[in-house]
Write an enzyme that holds these catalytic residues in place. Structure first.
Site, PDB file in Angstrom:
ATOM      1  N   LYS A   1      49.972  66.031 -57.363  1.00 53.98           N
ATOM      2  CA  LYS A   1      49.961  67.684 -58.125  1.00 53.98           C
ATOM      3  C   LYS A   1      51.216  67.652 -59.359  1.00 53.98           C
ATOM      4  CE  LYS A   1      47.532  69.893 -53.987  1.00 53.98           C
ATOM      5  NZ  LYS A   1      48.045  71.490 -53.305  1.00 53.98           N
TER       6      LYS A   1
ATOM      7  N   GLN B   1      52.010  73.781 -49.485  1.00 51.02           N
ATOM      8  CA  GLN B   1      50.826  72.467 -48.929  1.00 51.02           C
ATOM      9  C   GLN B   1      50.842  72.561 -47.274  1.00 51.02           C
ATOM     10  OE1 GLN B   1      49.585  70.398 -51.089  1.00 51.02           O
ATOM     11  NE2 GLN B   1      48.116  70.486 -49.541  1.00 51.02           N
TER      12      GLN B   1
ATOM     13  N   ASP C   1      48.571  79.333 -55.736  1.00 55.59           N
ATOM     14  CA  ASP C   1      46.491  78.908 -54.928  1.00 55.59           C
ATOM     15  C   ASP C   1      46.515  79.891 -54.656  1.00 55.59           C
ATOM     16  OD1 ASP C   1      47.040  76.082 -53.323  1.00 55.59           O
ATOM     17  OD2 ASP C   1      48.457  76.887 -51.975  1.00 55.59           O
TER      18      ASP C   1
END
Ligand code: NAP
Length: 289
Positions: free
Chosen positions: A54, A98, A121
């Protein structure tokens, strides 16, 4: 007939190039590039690989990538304090914690602590609710990428029969909401669904987000259907090596489907590209508000 392979890598490269143009325009207009900060708690090797990928993708698109690596025994209060600091930092447009988090941390609580405007997200209940009610939202990256690939394959999907296998908050539910928003007729299947094969046989679109290797068989698929394989399962081979396979039995489905995503090289690359797109979207929305 053999299905057309949907090339997620090529589609993702095109989206990343589009995002890079948007990022440059944003930087020219606002005197700073969009910023995404990723927080990793613990030392799960797969998570470390995702976080690294990422960060690299961000930098290639011109997005400023921040990274916090916290030890596995980080207290929940300390993680929440970091999220609060990132919420307050004007240079941070996107925050990604995460998953999975270590067991002593309540993931729902951490997700709910992220400013919904920075929730790239798309997991915050405010964004999930906005998507479910048809409002503009930051949408989870994996189903966003799947929808782009379905649209490219089929064009207008209004009135199509879609079956989403899996009802997780990160893939299945938002995928179903996106397909419904496009006026598909959507069935959400899960581990208690009776006659999963029968549901799939009626579908013009199948999205498999299950985590069961090779679950979707050739004779479950209507000839010409569009099959999107979200699954990423590592299976052991007789020679002791491992192989990454999806939730779809690719060899069986390939001759029946109209379109199919490979694993790897299908949904995975699109997920990261959509994260970059969400970061740019978050930066633009925040700058406009
Ligand atoms: P998850 O939270 O474990 O959810 C799995 C879903 O599948 C659940 O709703 C479960 O039903 C359902 N299910 C399990 N066994 C089933 C069966 N035999 N028949 C029908 N439904 C069944 O998983 P997830 O996070 O959504 O991820 C799904 C898969 O996608 C995993 O392989 C994951 O690695 C992969 N993934 C890939 C990406 C990517 O970027 N490529 C991103 C995210 C996830 P219940 O709700 O009834 O338990």
């Amino acid at each position: 007939m053999t299905a057309i392979l949907i090339d997620g890598k090529a589609r993702a490269a095109a989206l990343r190039a589009e995002v890079a143009i948007g990022v440059a325009a944003f930087a020219a207009a606002h005197g700073r590039a969009p910023g995404l900060t990723v927080v990793l708690v613990g030392d799960d090797p797969a998570s470390a690989v995702y976080v690294g990928a990422k960060g690299k993708a961000c930098r290639e698109a011109g997005i400023i990538a921040g990274e916090y690596k916290l030890p596995a025994d980080t207290a929940q209060a300390d993680l929440l304090a970091l999220v609060a600091a990132l919420n307050a930092d004007p240079a941070v447009d996107g925050i990604l914690v995460q998953m999975p988090l270590p067991r002593h941390i309540d993931s729902d609580r951490v997700i709910a602590a992220i400013d919904p405007a920075k929730d790239v997200d798309g997991f915050h209940p405010v964004n999930a609710g906005r998507l479910a009610t048809g409002l503009d939202a930051l949408v989870p990256c994996t189903p966003s990428g799947c929808l782009m690939m379905i649209r490219e394959a089929l064009g207008d999907i209004s009135g199509k029969e879609a079956v989403v296998i899996g009802r997780s908050n990160i893939v299945g539910k938002p995928m179903a909401a996106l397909l419904l928003r496009e006026s598909a007729t959507v069935t959400i299947a899960h581990s208690r669904t009776a006659d999963l094969a029968g549901h799939c046989r009626r579908a013009d679109i199948i999205v498999a987000a299950v985590g069961v290797p090779l679950l979707v068989k050739g004779d479950w698929v209507k000839p010409g259907a569009c099959v999107i394989d979200v699954g990423m399962n590592r299976i052991a081979l007789p020679d002791g090596k491992t192989r990454l396979v999806g939730d779809v039995d690719f060899a069986e489905v390939l001759p029946r489907a109209g379109w199919i995503t490979p694993v790897p090289g299908g949904v995975g690359p699109m997920t990261i590209a959509c994260l970059l797109a969400n970061t740019l979207k978050a930066a633009m929305s925040r700058a406009a508000s």
